[in-house]
Design an enzyme around this catalytic site. Structure first.
Site, PDB file in Angstrom:
ATOM      1  CG  PHE A  96      -1.461   1.241   1.708  1.00  0.00           C
ATOM      2  CD1 PHE A  96      -1.986   2.197   0.838  1.00  0.00           C
ATOM      3  CD2 PHE A  96      -1.428   1.534   3.072  1.00  0.00           C
ATOM      4  CE1 PHE A  96      -2.466   3.416   1.312  1.00  0.00           C
ATOM      5  CE2 PHE A  96      -1.917   2.747   3.553  1.00  0.00           C
ATOM      6  CZ  PHE A  96      -2.421   3.697   2.668  1.00  0.00           C
ATOM      7  CG  ASP A 121       6.764  -6.558  -2.044  1.00  0.00           C
ATOM      8  OD1 ASP A 121       6.269  -7.616  -1.642  1.00  0.00           O
ATOM      9  OD2 ASP A 121       6.402  -5.428  -1.659  1.00  0.00           O
ATOM     10  CG  ASN A 122       7.790 -11.436   0.683  1.00  0.00           C
ATOM     11  OD1 ASN A 122       6.977 -10.508   0.653  1.00  0.00           O
ATOM     12  ND2 ASN A 122       7.990 -12.160   1.765  1.00  0.00           N
ATOM     13  CG  LEU A 145       8.056   1.298   3.369  1.00  0.00           C
ATOM     14  CD1 LEU A 145       9.358   2.043   3.184  1.00  0.00           C
ATOM     15  CD2 LEU A 145       7.082   1.732   2.273  1.00  0.00           C
ATOM     16  N   GLY A 191      23.268  -4.265   6.841  1.00  0.00           N
ATOM     17  CA  GLY A 191      24.564  -4.765   6.357  1.00  0.00           C
ATOM     18  C   GLY A 191      24.827  -4.253   4.948  1.00  0.00           C
ATOM     19  CE1 TYR A 233       3.954  -4.230  11.627  1.00  0.00           C
ATOM     20  CE2 TYR A 233       3.084  -2.966  13.461  1.00  0.00           C
ATOM     21  CZ  TYR A 233       3.487  -3.035  12.151  1.00  0.00           C
ATOM     22  OH  TYR A 233       3.431  -1.913  11.352  1.00  0.00           O
ATOM     23  CB  THR A 257      -0.841   5.537   6.953  1.00  0.00           C
ATOM     24  OG1 THR A 257       0.027   6.201   7.869  1.00  0.00           O
ATOM     25  CG2 THR A 257      -0.788   6.230   5.606  1.00  0.00           C
TER      26      THR A 257
HETATM   27  P1  NAD Z   1       1.590  -3.571   3.228  1.00  0.00           P
HETATM   28  O1  NAD Z   1       1.312  -4.910   3.867  1.00  0.00           O
HETATM   29  O2  NAD Z   1       0.678  -3.103   2.157  1.00  0.00           O
HETATM   30  O3  NAD Z   1       3.079  -3.532   2.664  1.00  0.00           O
HETATM   31  C1  NAD Z   1       4.130  -4.305   3.154  1.00  0.00           C
HETATM   32  C2  NAD Z   1       4.914  -4.839   1.961  1.00  0.00           C
HETATM   33  O4  NAD Z   1       6.052  -5.582   2.445  1.00  0.00           O
HETATM   34  C3  NAD Z   1       4.098  -5.793   1.087  1.00  0.00           C
HETATM   35  O5  NAD Z   1       4.258  -5.431  -0.265  1.00  0.00           O
HETATM   36  C4  NAD Z   1       4.711  -7.162   1.384  1.00  0.00           C
HETATM   37  O6  NAD Z   1       4.566  -8.075   0.329  1.00  0.00           O
HETATM   38  C5  NAD Z   1       6.151  -6.790   1.683  1.00  0.00           C
HETATM   39  N1  NAD Z   1       6.877  -7.767   2.526  1.00  0.00           N
HETATM   40  C6  NAD Z   1       6.472  -8.319   3.683  1.00  0.00           C
HETATM   41  N2  NAD Z   1       7.426  -9.122   4.164  1.00  0.00           N
HETATM   42  C7  NAD Z   1       8.463  -9.083   3.281  1.00  0.00           C
HETATM   43  C8  NAD Z   1       9.728  -9.711   3.218  1.00  0.00           C
HETATM   44  N3  NAD Z   1      10.142 -10.556   4.177  1.00  0.00           N
HETATM   45  N4  NAD Z   1      10.545  -9.436   2.180  1.00  0.00           N
HETATM   46  C9  NAD Z   1      10.137  -8.584   1.180  1.00  0.00           C
HETATM   47  N5  NAD Z   1       8.945  -7.966   1.188  1.00  0.00           N
HETATM   48  C10 NAD Z   1       8.121  -8.215   2.230  1.00  0.00           C
HETATM   49  O7  NAD Z   1       1.656  -2.526   4.418  1.00  0.00           O
HETATM   50  P2  NAD Z   1       1.777  -0.940   4.410  1.00  0.00           P
HETATM   51  O8  NAD Z   1       0.604  -0.423   5.123  1.00  0.00           O
HETATM   52  O9  NAD Z   1       2.105  -0.427   3.068  1.00  0.00           O
HETATM   53  O10 NAD Z   1       3.034  -0.732   5.377  1.00  0.00           O
HETATM   54  C11 NAD Z   1       4.346  -0.454   4.891  1.00  0.00           C
HETATM   55  C12 NAD Z   1       5.291  -0.276   6.076  1.00  0.00           C
HETATM   56  O11 NAD Z   1       4.837   0.786   6.914  1.00  0.00           O
HETATM   57  C13 NAD Z   1       5.381  -1.518   6.969  1.00  0.00           C
HETATM   58  O12 NAD Z   1       6.717  -1.687   7.393  1.00  0.00           O
HETATM   59  C14 NAD Z   1       4.506  -1.173   8.147  1.00  0.00           C
HETATM   60  O13 NAD Z   1       4.931  -1.841   9.314  1.00  0.00           O
HETATM   61  C15 NAD Z   1       4.711   0.336   8.242  1.00  0.00           C
HETATM   62  N6  NAD Z   1       3.564   0.974   8.902  1.00  0.00           N
HETATM   63  C16 NAD Z   1       2.361   1.093   8.267  1.00  0.00           C
HETATM   64  C17 NAD Z   1       1.285   1.695   8.938  1.00  0.00           C
HETATM   65  C18 NAD Z   1      -0.056   1.861   8.286  1.00  0.00           C
HETATM   66  O14 NAD Z   1      -0.964   2.394   8.918  1.00  0.00           O
HETATM   67  N7  NAD Z   1      -0.268   1.487   7.049  1.00  0.00           N
HETATM   68  C19 NAD Z   1       1.457   2.147  10.250  1.00  0.00           C
HETATM   69  C20 NAD Z   1       2.691   1.984  10.866  1.00  0.00           C
HETATM   70  C21 NAD Z   1       3.748   1.413  10.182  1.00  0.00           C
HETATM   71  N1  UDP Z   2      24.364  -8.237   3.758  1.00  0.00           N
HETATM   72  C1  UDP Z   2      23.600  -8.159   2.623  1.00  0.00           C
HETATM   73  N2  UDP Z   2      24.056  -7.404   1.583  1.00  0.00           N
HETATM   74  C2  UDP Z   2      25.245  -6.745   1.617  1.00  0.00           C
HETATM   75  C3  UDP Z   2      26.023  -6.840   2.792  1.00  0.00           C
HETATM   76  C4  UDP Z   2      25.538  -7.582   3.856  1.00  0.00           C
HETATM   77  O1  UDP Z   2      22.508  -8.724   2.557  1.00  0.00           O
HETATM   78  O2  UDP Z   2      25.583  -6.093   0.626  1.00  0.00           O
HETATM   79  C5  UDP Z   2      23.841  -9.020   4.883  1.00  0.00           C
HETATM   80  C6  UDP Z   2      24.688 -10.235   5.167  1.00  0.00           C
HETATM   81  O3  UDP Z   2      23.820 -11.353   5.168  1.00  0.00           O
HETATM   82  C7  UDP Z   2      25.176 -10.021   6.568  1.00  0.00           C
HETATM   83  C8  UDP Z   2      24.250  -8.974   7.148  1.00  0.00           C
HETATM   84  O4  UDP Z   2      23.852  -8.200   6.042  1.00  0.00           O
HETATM   85  O5  UDP Z   2      25.087 -11.183   7.362  1.00  0.00           O
HETATM   86  C9  UDP Z   2      24.909  -8.080   8.162  1.00  0.00           C
HETATM   87  O6  UDP Z   2      26.079  -7.532   7.573  1.00  0.00           O
HETATM   88  P1  UDP Z   2      27.294  -7.057   8.465  1.00  0.00           P
HETATM   89  O7  UDP Z   2      28.362  -6.583   7.540  1.00  0.00           O
HETATM   90  O8  UDP Z   2      26.811  -6.128   9.496  1.00  0.00           O
HETATM   91  O9  UDP Z   2      27.702  -8.341   9.280  1.00  0.00           O
HETATM   92  P2  UDP Z   2      28.430  -9.693   8.889  1.00  0.00           P
HETATM   93  O10 UDP Z   2      28.675  -9.721   7.409  1.00  0.00           O
HETATM   94  O11 UDP Z   2      29.668  -9.645   9.687  1.00  0.00           O
HETATM   95  O12 UDP Z   2      27.454 -10.745   9.329  1.00  0.00           O
END
Ligand code: NAD
Ligand code: UDP
Ligand code: UDP
Length: 328
Positions: free
Chosen positions: A18, A38-39, A78, A107, A150, A180
């Site tokens: 969103f 995004d996943n 996000l 990292g 969360y 939001t």
């Molecule tokens: P949303 O669920 O629409 O968006 C979250 C996105 O993150 C989705 O596209 C989802 O597919 C992606 N995602 C989730 N886990 C993932 C992962 N492991 N790797 C990659 N992508 C991943 O929610 P939103 O309302 O757009 O919120 C966005 C951010 O803002 C979030 O971090 C949320 O915690 C924060 N937030 C939102 C609100 C609100 O009111 N909407 C309030 C406080 C904080």
């Molecule tokens: N990492 C990543 N992309 C990068 C550099 C780091 O995803 O370009 C990840 C990596 O998995 C690492 C983590 O970020 O474990 C934390 O990185 P940092 O350098 O702090 O620690 P370390 O490599 O020593 O674990």
């Protein structure tokens, strides 16, 4: 607001969600190159479909709990499901996303010397005992409850951001976002604004949890992003936040329901259901810090924001896409 000085390569994790999709749109309009990561857990292709023809926009399907090696100038982190039904569906993954995901993004930021933004939340205040909530308040979170995956995840993420900042001089910006709303919220993710609007448009009963006197403060998505942009592009590196970004107009949930019914013009009735466990009773941001440091405050009144959001959901319902409401 003046545009920022130069164009950048910007990565947005959670970019098809969103808020993320609105952010990608804005960054592209600013002239930036945007990498949306995004996943697709709660994100949707439809949210970013209209951006795909832009040659400065790229999408990568990736889960941030796994390492990611790319080269960008700025990162907006996000990625994280935001609605209770989604973040409680797989709580371990929710925590991993905030903790392992933040470590990976930090990292990455450390290696490539990128500035990194964290989308934190008012949930770090839990069920607050201080009202309205200033950034200095440490919060009242139940670490064992169903919301903890969360809340505690986001709290740990803030800790990680500060530790990478102090230990590795990573440039960080943290915004604590309050409820939001706006177009592209998922119609069926159980959040109050989308639930009430969809129910009213379909002429169904409006489900109020508890007596409806619990409060939230609702910020329209455009206002939110104005605040983020000011924080990211127009504050010095030594201003890290956390800074509250939200609308300080406190609204009881019941008043929101009445307003939505009045605006939609339907005949929906209010029905009362059990209040979910640990549901915060009062929430409203103290935005003094944002006013002072960002020269920011929200401009879109609830009625104006709701009217745009109602128009969006009306369009979805009319285009005959199935929209089920999900309760808790
Ligand atoms: P949303 O669920 O629409 O968006 C979250 C996105 O993150 C989705 O596209 C989802 O597919 C992606 N995602 C989730 N886990 C993932 C992962 N492991 N790797 C990659 N992508 C991943 O929610 P939103 O309302 O757009 O919120 C966005 C951010 O803002 C979030 O971090 C949320 O915690 C924060 N937030 C939102 C609100 C609100 O009111 N909407 C309030 C406080 C904080
Ligand atoms: N990492 C990543 N992309 C990068 C550099 C780091 O995803 O370009 C990840 C990596 O998995 C690492 C983590 O970020 O474990 C934390 O990185 P940092 O350098 O702090 O620690 P370390 O490599 O020593 O674990
Ligand atoms: N809520 C409600 N009816 C609904 C959905 C939510 O009364 O159909 C209430 C919910 O119990 C909470 C408030 O509205 O008190 C905001 O809920 P939401 O899930 O949108 O946000 P959060 O609780 O995470 O702030």
């Amino acid at each position: 607001m003046a545009p920022k000085f130069s164009r950048a390569r910007v990565m947005v994790t959670g970019g098809s969600g969103f808020i993320g999709s609105h952010l990608c749109e804005r960054l592209l309009a600013n002239g930036d190159d945007v990498l949306c990561v995004d996943n697709f857990y709660t994100g949707r292709r439809q949210n970013i479909e209209h951006l795909l023809s832009n040659s400065r926009f790229e999408v990568l399907r990736h889960d941030i709990t796994h390492p990611l090696y790319v080269e960008v100038d700025e990162i907006y982190n996000l990625a994280c499901p935001a609605s209770p039904i989604h973040y409680q569906f797989d709580p371990v993954q929710t925590l991993k996303t905030s903790v392992h995901g933040s470590i990976n993004m930090l990292g990455l930021a450390k290696r490539i010397k990128a500035k990194i933004f964290q989308a934190s939340t008012s949930e770090v205040y839990g069920d607050p005992t201080v009202h309205p909530q200033p950034e200095s308040y440490w919060g009242n979170v139940n670490p064992l409850g169903r919301r903890a995956c969360y809340d505690e995840g986001k709290r740990a993420a803030e800790t990680l951001f500060f530790d990478y900042h102090r230990q590795h001089a990573v440039r960080i910006k943290i915004a604590r976002i309050f409820n939001t709303y706006g177009p592209r919220m998922l119609p069926n993710d159980g959040r109050v604004v989308s639930n009430f609007i969809v129910q009213a448009l379909k002429g169904e009963d409006i489900t109020i949890y508890g007596d409806g006197m619990q409060t939230r403060a609702f910020c329209y998505v455009d206002d939110l992003l104005d605040g983020w942009q000011r924080l990211m592009d127009h504050t010095p590196d030594d201003f890290t936040g956390p800074v509250n970004i939200g609308n300080p107009v406190e609204t009881p949930v019941r008043h929101l329901a009445e307003k939505v019914i009045e605006m939609v013009g339907g005949r929906s009735k209010l029905v009362f259901q059990a209040l979910p466990v640990d549901d915060p009773m009062q929430r409203c941001p103290d935005i003094s810090l944002a006013r002072e440091k960002l020269k920011w405050e929200p401009k879109v009144a609830l009625e104006a924001g709701l009217s745009r959001t109602i128009a969006y959901f009306d369009g979805i319902l009319k285009s005959n896409k199935e929209v089920g409401r999900v309760g808790r």
